[in-house]
Design an enzyme around this catalytic site. Structure first.
Site, short mmCIF file in Angstrom:
data_model
loop_
_atom_site.label_atom_id
_atom_site.label_comp_id
_atom_site.label_asym_id
_atom_site.label_seq_id
_atom_site.Cartn_x
_atom_site.Cartn_y
_atom_site.Cartn_z
N LYS A 1 7.71 -117.29 -76.34
CA LYS A 1 6.37 -116.86 -76.77
C LYS A 1 5.31 -117.72 -76.08
O LYS A 1 5.33 -118.94 -76.19
CB LYS A 1 6.25 -116.98 -78.29
CG LYS A 1 4.86 -116.70 -78.84
CD LYS A 1 4.81 -116.97 -80.35
CE LYS A 1 3.39 -116.94 -80.88
NZ LYS A 1 3.33 -117.32 -82.31
N LYS B 1 -7.79 -117.30 -88.54
CA LYS B 1 -7.19 -118.46 -89.18
C LYS B 1 -8.27 -119.35 -89.79
O LYS B 1 -9.43 -119.33 -89.36
CB LYS B 1 -6.41 -119.30 -88.14
CG LYS B 1 -5.15 -118.64 -87.61
CD LYS B 1 -4.48 -119.54 -86.58
CE LYS B 1 -3.20 -118.93 -86.05
NZ LYS B 1 -2.13 -118.87 -87.07
N ASP C 1 -2.77 -111.79 -87.02
CA ASP C 1 -2.26 -113.15 -86.84
C ASP C 1 -0.74 -113.19 -86.77
O ASP C 1 -0.16 -114.26 -86.59
CB ASP C 1 -2.76 -114.06 -87.96
CG ASP C 1 -2.57 -115.53 -87.66
OD1 ASP C 1 -2.47 -115.87 -86.46
OD2 ASP C 1 -2.50 -116.34 -88.60
N GLU D 1 0.91 -112.01 -84.28
CA GLU D 1 0.86 -111.46 -82.92
C GLU D 1 2.05 -111.86 -82.07
O GLU D 1 2.37 -111.17 -81.10
CB GLU D 1 -0.45 -111.91 -82.24
CG GLU D 1 -0.42 -113.27 -81.56
CD GLU D 1 -0.19 -114.44 -82.51
OE1 GLU D 1 0.37 -115.45 -82.06
OE2 GLU D 1 -0.56 -114.34 -83.70
N ARG E 1 5.23 -111.78 -82.58
CA ARG E 1 6.28 -110.76 -82.56
C ARG E 1 5.86 -109.53 -81.77
O ARG E 1 6.70 -108.80 -81.25
CB ARG E 1 6.66 -110.41 -84.00
CG ARG E 1 5.58 -109.77 -84.81
CD ARG E 1 5.81 -109.89 -86.32
NE ARG E 1 5.57 -111.24 -86.79
CZ ARG E 1 5.70 -111.63 -88.06
NH1 ARG E 1 6.11 -110.75 -88.96
NH2 ARG E 1 5.45 -112.86 -88.42
#
Length: 511
Positions: free
Chosen positions: A255, A267, A337, A339, A341
């Site tokens: 990632k 966030k 949030d 993101e 995956r």
């Protein structure tokens, strides 16, 4: 740091020129009669140096020792975990003296695992990040220890382990470097440039795809995350070929979110700066390839890094949006949030073209994994028992441990959507597991594992910084696979293509 391996007894180590001498003392009796060995034996007998790993005794100008300062460090049973504790304590103590040259010697026999642990621990304890710091008046701002000589009873016997450990350390420090860089020094473009540099290593090739190529591939999920940022996405493809061309590769997927605001699902401001570490999965893939290029094992490995920022401008994806992944599955984005995956799922689909022996994705994926395991072990998810055992064994060997968590099908219930094939989140309960279940949908029928490194990729507080994990685990796994012969497996499809047809077999049998 420059490492050197030498055959040194305690007596010979005492005669080596250095600023600090570190002696690693196990619990076994010392039989040597030289002055320093006798002094160590006396200190142990008096209780001044307990056997517990990490206990220290500092000496100043002992007789017949060239170094002005000596640090005796207990390593207990001499196993990798004990060696690591002793070395980290000793190097931290030695740093107070500002040494440039250190000699570190085992007082007793040391095997390859102990040597590897000592090298990794010494590098870890002495590491200093400098890229965005100004130099001091004397022109220095980095690690003070520049050279470390490791002394063992028989250097030839542990030479291979030493070389592998030194290469692994280089990979770990590359991962630390890119993990520690702030977002403006680590954009997707800059990360791709670092990958291209790795392409100059022996047997390593690098290809970088941009937005147009990604769109053409149908990576709608990855592209959707990137669309809210002015920084263009990059899809990095690294290949290391140490085995024959028909050998099925291990594919590593990292990632690469170089900064994560959370997107529209913003966030909290507190500690958002730490979201520069959200690309540590990508950094671990780069670090692993750095080590492979130096060790050059007989194995084929592919590295895939989807990299972008998760920002929140007027083009950013919104909660409720539905995107189409490369696999054709549609995804309802309930939380922007979540993101990681969304970019990994397209990379997992892309991995299928390599007909892999195994696929391992590495990601700072969920806060839930931090709650479950803290910062000690990474979360491991796989339905393949053999792969789980191999990764756990590699973690123990490298002191980069992981812990297997469940993947029961019932955990996927919360991912159901009324508006798409799957939702990208499933509520708070079991969050690390439901994230893994989401990824599992895109892993297809190949052997797959997911490492959630959200708790282990970096440290917060006074020791804030990247750990370089799980480079040690990954290199250990790949090296054991190469040594065991498991890497020689040919993919089922390639094997089928090689299998002669029925007519050819019949013709041969008639001859």
């Amino acid at each position: 740091m420059d490492f050197q391996l030498k055959t040194l007894t305690v007596a010979r180590a005492a005669a080596e020129k250095s600023d600090v001498l570190i002696v690693l003392v196990g619990s076994a009796p010392l039989t040597a009669k030289d002055p320093l060995s006798a002094l160590i034996a006396s200190a142990r007998k008096a209780g001044d140096l307990p056997d517990k790993a990490g206990k220290l005794l500092a000496l100043y100008h002992p007789d017949e020792v060239v170094a002005s300062r000596v640090v005796l460090a207990a390593i207990g049973d001499g196993k990798p975990a004990s060696v690591r504790s002793g070395v980290i304590a000793a190097v931290n103590a030695a740093k107070a003296y500002g040494p440039k040259r250190v000699v570190m010697a085992f007082a007793q026999e040391a095997d390859g695992a102990a040597v590897g642990s000592a090298v990794a621990a010494a590098a870890d304890a002495s590491y200093v990040y400098t890229t965005t710091k100004a130099k001091t008046s004397n022109g220095e701002n980095g690690r003070t220890i520049r050279h470390l000589t490791l002394g063992v009873a028989d250097a030839a016997a542990v030479g291979t382990a030493f070389d592998e450990a030194r290469a692994t350390v280089a990979g770990i420090e590359l991962a630390k470097e890119w993990g520690n860089r702030p977002g403006n020094y680590c954009t997707p473009t800059l990360l791709a440039e670092a990958a291209k540099e790795l392409g100059k290593l022996p047997r390593v090739k690098c290809e970088v795809l941009g937005p147009k190529e990604v769109q053409k591939l149908g990576m709608g999920s990855f592209a959707a995350v990137a669309q809210g940022s002015a920084e263009p996405l990059r899809f990095i493809v690294l290949r290391y070929q140490g085995g024959p061309k028909d050998q099925a590769p291990v594919v590593l997927v990292g990632k690469g979110i170089t900064f994560d605001t959370g997107g529209v699902s913003l966030k909290p401001a507190a500690e958002m700066d730490e979201m520069k570490f959200d690309m540590c999965g990508a950094a671990s893939v780069l670090g692993t390839f750095r080590a492979l290029g130096e060790i050059q094992p007989a194995i084929n490995v592919v590295g895939l890094v989807p990299s972008c920022e998760n920002m929140n401008d007027g083009r950013a994806i919104k909660p409720g949006d539905v995107v189409t992944s490369m696999s054709g599955q549609t995804i309802e984005v309930l939380n922007t949030d979540a993101e990681g995956r969304l970019i990994l799922c397209d990379a997992l689909t892309y991995a299928k073209r390599f007909e892999p022996a195994a696929v391992i994705d590495i990601a700072t994926l969920t806060g839930a994994c931090v709650v479950a395991l803290g910062g000690v072990r990474s979360g491991l998810f796989t339905s393949d028992d053999s792969l789980a055992e191999a990764l756990q064994a590699a973690g123990e060997q490298s002191q980069d441990r992981c812990w297997r968590l469940p993947l029961d099908d019932e955990y996927a219930e919360g991912l159901k959507s009324n508006f798409a094939d799957v939702a990208n989140v499933a509520g708070r309960a079991g969050g690390a597991i439901t994230a893994a279940k989401f990824l599992q949908r895109f892993a297809g029928d190949f052997t797959w594992a997911h490492l959630d490194i959200a708790g282990t990729a970096w440290k917060s507080g006074a020791a804030k910084g990247s750990t370089g994990r799980p480079v040690g685990l990954l290199v250990s796994y790949l090296m054991e696979r190469a040594r065991s012969g498991a890497a020689q497996a040919v993919s089922p499809k390639k094997a089928a293509r090689k299998e002669p047809g029925a007519a050819a077999r019949k013709a041969r049998s008639a001859q």
